[in-house]
Design a protein around this motif. Structure first.
Motif, PDB file in Angstrom:
ATOM      1  N   MET A  20       7.908  -9.390  -6.591  1.00  0.00           N
ATOM      2  CA  MET A  20       6.506  -9.737  -6.325  1.00  0.00           C
ATOM      3  C   MET A  20       6.177  -9.584  -4.834  1.00  0.00           C
ATOM      4  SD  MET A  20       6.311 -13.089  -8.818  1.00  0.00           S
ATOM      5  CE  MET A  20       4.586 -13.493  -8.591  1.00  0.00           C
ATOM      6  N   ILE A  21       7.088 -10.090  -4.008  1.00  0.00           N
ATOM      7  CA  ILE A  21       6.869 -10.026  -2.554  1.00  0.00           C
ATOM      8  C   ILE A  21       6.783  -8.575  -2.078  1.00  0.00           C
ATOM      9  CG2 ILE A  21       8.010 -10.453  -0.316  1.00  0.00           C
ATOM     10  CD1 ILE A  21       9.054 -13.100  -1.582  1.00  0.00           C
ATOM     11  N   GLN A  22       7.600  -7.726  -2.696  1.00  0.00           N
ATOM     12  CA  GLN A  22       7.668  -6.318  -2.272  1.00  0.00           C
ATOM     13  C   GLN A  22       6.506  -5.467  -2.795  1.00  0.00           C
ATOM     14  OE1 GLN A  22       9.919  -5.199  -0.187  1.00  0.00           O
ATOM     15  NE2 GLN A  22      11.208  -7.034  -0.152  1.00  0.00           N
ATOM     16  N   ALA A  23       5.661  -6.046  -3.663  1.00  0.00           N
ATOM     17  CA  ALA A  23       4.649  -5.234  -4.352  1.00  0.00           C
ATOM     18  C   ALA A  23       3.659  -4.596  -3.377  1.00  0.00           C
ATOM     19  CB  ALA A  23       3.894  -6.097  -5.360  1.00  0.00           C
ATOM     20  N   GLU A  24       3.298  -3.371  -3.701  1.00  0.00           N
ATOM     21  CA  GLU A  24       2.237  -2.699  -2.965  1.00  0.00           C
ATOM     22  C   GLU A  24       0.926  -3.070  -3.666  1.00  0.00           C
ATOM     23  OE1 GLU A  24       1.011   1.861  -2.103  1.00  0.00           O
ATOM     24  OE2 GLU A  24       3.083   1.539  -2.772  1.00  0.00           O
ATOM     25  N   VAL A  25      -0.042  -3.565  -2.911  1.00  0.00           N
ATOM     26  CA  VAL A  25      -1.267  -4.041  -3.565  1.00  0.00           C
ATOM     27  C   VAL A  25      -2.531  -3.432  -2.968  1.00  0.00           C
ATOM     28  CG1 VAL A  25      -0.198  -6.256  -4.206  1.00  0.00           C
ATOM     29  CG2 VAL A  25      -1.474  -6.081  -2.049  1.00  0.00           C
ATOM     30  N   GLY A  26      -3.635  -3.625  -3.677  1.00  0.00           N
ATOM     31  CA  GLY A  26      -4.951  -3.187  -3.212  1.00  0.00           C
ATOM     32  C   GLY A  26      -5.988  -3.953  -4.019  1.00  0.00           C
TER      33      GLY A  26
END
Ligand SMILES: *Cc1c(COP(=O)(O)O)cnc(C)c1O
Length: 341
Positions: A20-26
């Motif tokens: 979750m911490i490593q997720a790439e988000v937008g």
């Protein structure tokens, strides 16, 4: 405390949190969250569908599917113990202005001929039937599963009458690991499938609705109206992807532990019967005590379960319930047996 009230009580594992911490988000409402898109595509592909839609809950994916596949005044066919009817706050009527035809099938499982007989004729007196909804596994049926040929027969009835066929698959992977059916086969028969990530799969939040491109486009509009458009939801979607990759096979262990729990309950004098265990849900009928009294004694001994109808209690096994805890629960059940005797 050992919590067997539901498989929703699990917390993310350290490895899931790391993902979750490593997720790439937008911003997903702008269609710019790559992790949400990856989860939607992965889930759709798994079930042989064209597209997916990530939502905050299984109630929302079910309600969106109903809204997107019905018109006001139409009728939905489902089992009388279906989650969409019993546990979604009357959302069928409130969100979609539809009526509902309730069927009675053993352990919550419908048969093609029952569905066929419940479809209304084209007559101004009757609401036009437009959607059939199945639930697999069936919560109120003690985690009972559909066999693929049963689904196929119901799908044929739906095709013949041009009805949509929705699956409430809150625990669909529990069913699939039990029957051995391929998830991609489901895409041939259902027009929409709701898959929960926050039940046995152990994600903290989220469900995915899968279906055709057209349906999901429409569903995305409905999600917005329902207030379910989320922004940097990739953090949550990453947990879902992790769960699909790592937690599906683990469901078998939950099922094995549920069987052991059921056997222990069967041996207790205060239990009259236990529904056959197919997956991770154990429903026991009590005698010589009330569910309330039994559950309060159980809780004093460090175990939580829930009432499930008049004389019934429900236990659900899950990712955070391990063998040493199973031994403890079995010990508590035996101790209560002496206490109630
Ligand atoms: C849990 C569940 C849902 C959805 O529940 P949410 O808490 O809204 O995610 C839907 N159907 C069934 C059968 C369930 O058990």
């Amino acid at each position: 405390m050992i919590d067997l009230r539901s498989d929703t009580v699990t917390c993310p594992t350290p490895a899931m949190l790391e993902a979750m911490i490593q997720a790439e988000v937008g911003d997903d409402v702008f269609g710019e969250d790559p992790t949400v898109q990856a989860l939607e595509e992965k889930t759709a592909r798994t079930f042989g569908m064209e597209a997916g839609l990530f939502c905050p809950s299984g109630t929302m994916t079910n309600q969106i599917a109903i809204r997107a596949q019905t018109q006001p005044q139409q009728e939905v066919i489902c089992h009388r113990n279906a989650h969409i009817y019993l546990y979604e706050g009357g959302g069928l009527a409130y969100n979609s202005l539809v009526s509902v035809r309730l069927l009675t099938g053993e352990r919550g499982v419908l048969k093609a001929e029952m569905v066929d007989a419940a479809i209304n004729p084209d007559d101004v007196h009757f609401p036009p039937t437009s959607l059939v909804a199945l639930e697999n596994t069936m919560n109120k049926g003690g985690g009972a599963c559909y066999q693929l040929n049963q689904i196929k027969e119901i799908a044929e009835v739906c095709q013949k009458h041009k009805l949509a066929l929705h699956l409430d698959g809150a625990r669909v992977f529990n069913a699939l690991v039990t029957t051995g059916d391929e998830p991609a086969e489901y895409g041939k028969y259902f027009s929409s499938i709701s898959v929960c990530l926050s039940k046995g799969l152990g994600a903290p939040v989220g469900s995915v609705l899968v279906g055709s491109h057209d349906l999901i486009k429409q569903a995305r509009r409905v999600r917005k109206v329902f207030g379910g458009g989320m922004r940097q939801a990739g953090y949550l979607a990453a947990a879902g992807i992790y769960a699909l990759d790592h937690h599906v096979e683990k469901l078998r262990e939950d099922h094995q532990r549920a069987k052991v729990l059921a056997e222990a309950l069967q041996d207790c004098s205060y239990v009259t019967s236990v529904l056959p265990v197919e997956t991770n849900i154990v429903i026991a009928t009590l005698q010589d005590t009330t569910p309330q009294h039994f559950l309060s004694q159980l809780e004093k001994a460090g175990v939580k379960a829930v009432t499930f109808g008049k004389q019934d209690v429900r236990f659900v096994t899950h990712l955070d319930f391990l063998d040493n805890q199973l031994d403890q629960v079995v010990g508590v059940l035996k101790k209560l047996n002496r206490q109630f005797a």
